[in-house]
Design an enzyme around this catalytic site. Sequence first.
Site, PDB file in Angstrom:
ATOM      1  N   CYS A 167     -14.652   9.980  38.002  1.00  0.00           N
ATOM      2  CA  CYS A 167     -15.491   9.473  39.085  1.00  0.00           C
ATOM      3  C   CYS A 167     -14.707   8.341  39.738  1.00  0.00           C
ATOM      4  O   CYS A 167     -14.305   7.386  39.065  1.00  0.00           O
ATOM      5  CB  CYS A 167     -16.817   8.947  38.542  1.00  0.00           C
ATOM      6  SG  CYS A 167     -17.756   7.980  39.742  1.00  0.00           S
ATOM      7  N   LYS A 185      -5.109   9.677  -7.982  1.00  0.00           N
ATOM      8  CA  LYS A 185      -5.325   8.483  -7.146  1.00  0.00           C
ATOM      9  C   LYS A 185      -6.775   8.046  -7.303  1.00  0.00           C
ATOM     10  O   LYS A 185      -7.688   8.607  -6.708  1.00  0.00           O
ATOM     11  CB  LYS A 185      -5.011   8.762  -5.682  1.00  0.00           C
ATOM     12  CG  LYS A 185      -5.053   7.501  -4.834  1.00  0.00           C
ATOM     13  CD  LYS A 185      -4.666   7.753  -3.399  1.00  0.00           C
ATOM     14  CE  LYS A 185      -4.643   6.435  -2.629  1.00  0.00           C
ATOM     15  NZ  LYS A 185      -5.938   5.724  -2.668  1.00  0.00           N
ATOM     16  N   SER A 198       0.847  -1.185   0.000  1.00  0.00           N
ATOM     17  CA  SER A 198       0.000   0.000   0.000  1.00  0.00           C
ATOM     18  C   SER A 198       0.886   1.239   0.000  1.00  0.00           C
ATOM     19  O   SER A 198       2.109   1.138   0.121  1.00  0.00           O
ATOM     20  CB  SER A 198      -0.918  -0.007   1.220  1.00  0.00           C
ATOM     21  OG  SER A 198      -0.152  -0.100   2.401  1.00  0.00           O
ATOM     22  N   GLU A 236      -6.288   0.021 -10.886  1.00  0.00           N
ATOM     23  CA  GLU A 236      -7.524   0.139 -10.112  1.00  0.00           C
ATOM     24  C   GLU A 236      -8.736  -0.183 -10.970  1.00  0.00           C
ATOM     25  O   GLU A 236      -8.885   0.341 -12.072  1.00  0.00           O
ATOM     26  CB  GLU A 236      -7.685   1.572  -9.580  1.00  0.00           C
ATOM     27  CG  GLU A 236      -6.608   2.028  -8.638  1.00  0.00           C
ATOM     28  CD  GLU A 236      -6.701   1.381  -7.267  1.00  0.00           C
ATOM     29  OE1 GLU A 236      -7.814   1.299  -6.709  1.00  0.00           O
ATOM     30  OE2 GLU A 236      -5.640   0.976  -6.747  1.00  0.00           O
TER      31      GLU A 236
END
Length: 668
Positions: free
Chosen positions: A425, A114, A81, A172
């Site tokens: 708390c 992209k 990637s 792609e």
Amino acid sequence: MESIKNKIDQLRKKILKYEYFYHKLDQPIVSDAEYDYLLSQLYSLELKNKQFITSDSPTQRIGSNLIDKFKKSVHFFPMLSLDNAFNLKGYLEFETRIKKLVSNSVVNYCCELKIDGIAVSLIYERGILTRASTRGDGYVGENITKNVYTIKSIPLILKGSKIPDRLEVRGEVFMLKSDFKSLNQTNKSNKEKFFSNPRNAAAGSLRQIDSKVTAARNLMFFAHGYGFFKGMEFIKTHYDRLMKLLEWGIPVNKNIFITSSYLEIFNFYKKFEKKRFFIDFDIDGIVIKVNSIELQKKIGFNAKHPRWAIAFKFSSKEIITRLNKVKFQVGRTGIITPVAYFDPIYISGVKIRKASLYNKNEIEKFQLCINDFVIVRRCGDVIPKIIRIIKNKSDNNSKKIIFPLFCPICGSKLLEDEKEKIVRCNSGLLCTAQKEKSLHHFFSKNALFINGLGPKIISKLIKKNLVNSPIDFFYLKKDDLKKIDKIGDKKSTKIISTIDQSRNTSLRNFIYALGIFSVGERIAEKLSERYESMDALIHSTLIELENIDGIGKIIAFNIFNYFSISKNRVLVIKLLKEIRFSVNRTKQKKYKKKFFIGKKIVLTGKFVSFSRSEIKNILIEFGAKILNKVSKSTDLLIYGENFGSKFFQARQLKIHMINEEELKIFLI
């Protein structure tokens, strides 16, 4: 430091959840911009705090999870990637790293759009398309050859001359916005699945068992790279190689720009940031690559990314909305977190209706009021986040937000730590919110895990007053569990059985289960290594704790303070009567342990005699470090049945390997 670890843990949980919906269900529940920014935030935090990196972190793997319905394809070379930049500063940091690596060389960059699609690999043998696969985990993808055959823009046979005997094209697969709109209209009419965006539609279309469905979806393809280019080494630049692909009939987007100037790159970025809404396919940024192939080889890769390329992502829009209310949530350790709820807005196709305000300081910084108009942003900052208010747009109905003085759940007085910038708390299990989350934590996977006893059942047991503290679970009967909806005789028997099994645990898991503020898995492990028993830990001094490597003054004080409270000591003593600790394998198998000390180990495949988490825990006790990826520095690969690409990588690198039966010899 523990607040950083908690932030890292929360980021991981979010990212893993988003990945499941995105990759497994093809139903993204957040925008790509938000996912990318969350991942980059996690990567940045882990880089600065390496002690918190775990092998199962989303930063330690590439790509998506694989879907079981497709055959698997091992990539010839990993499909890595890209690293991301979200602003000019991030990009300039990338350029600075490049210049350091190539010293005096003049660097030209190839800028491309992209495409927001699905990354695929196409293998051509002697010019004929023979295989297509998704990226998958970067090493093994899904074989989608039949479906890719139906994509008209992908040539089945290359044209032209000097085509390599073997060529891998990477690019792609995507869907045009116009086709996406038509598909959703058709699906709505036919009461079929509605897709949230074109990328989601392309993913669902590409992963169809019936290739006729894929063919009807009119998918498109653009190439952006290659895995191997054998016989064409004389083509010395990335741009020229893309042009060669185009010459052979492979589609390449024409918007490519070569420059050595960061100003021209930024102008290219700004140009398409504006134009992207008028293009008929989605783009989510630009990609900048070192153009010279020789310099690419010199710069190289890391485990996840090529160092010579980066994705410069577009920022999401900022939208104005009205703040309706602020709720104050109580966390497991009692920290009060304000959460802003506003009129729902949509950014990048994702509906947003709330955002964390983090702490009291955030409200005071903005002087935020109910009914104020606020600007909400995603990506580029914390996501989602209120970045500012518009005072001149706010009306006279604005009401000041008052941070509570008392816990909104149990009513006890809140304590403010100005140094840590938190309000807490301190009622512990007396506070219902903390009780629920503490009990969920006590029986979580890395604590005293009880299979079948999830958060919903625990919450119902609390509401029926059947449990109020961890010890109560060990007194539960079948009839108690059968009082809960949808729990019959069979399920109650199973839960009681797993509760009994949880009585056998490790000292480390028990310490972690207690939920001591700032004591996570890593600190619990250090404490279990330092102390032979819980009794020794309970009676440890503050100075002893501070002297343990990796435990500072704050964490030491939190541990010491926990055991100095009588109700905590009473609870632990009661639990110790019900729980048995496994023998410390580190000392029991002193000789065999030596084999694993300091070794970097990778696991692959399915194990029969042990769960993967059991093997990890044992090896960590033996002093090993568990990694998620195989590399030259890996010392040992342990493999089970149906092993994957890690096995072949290890064999290629001549890394020592043992199977499950051989592992058992060390553990018996």
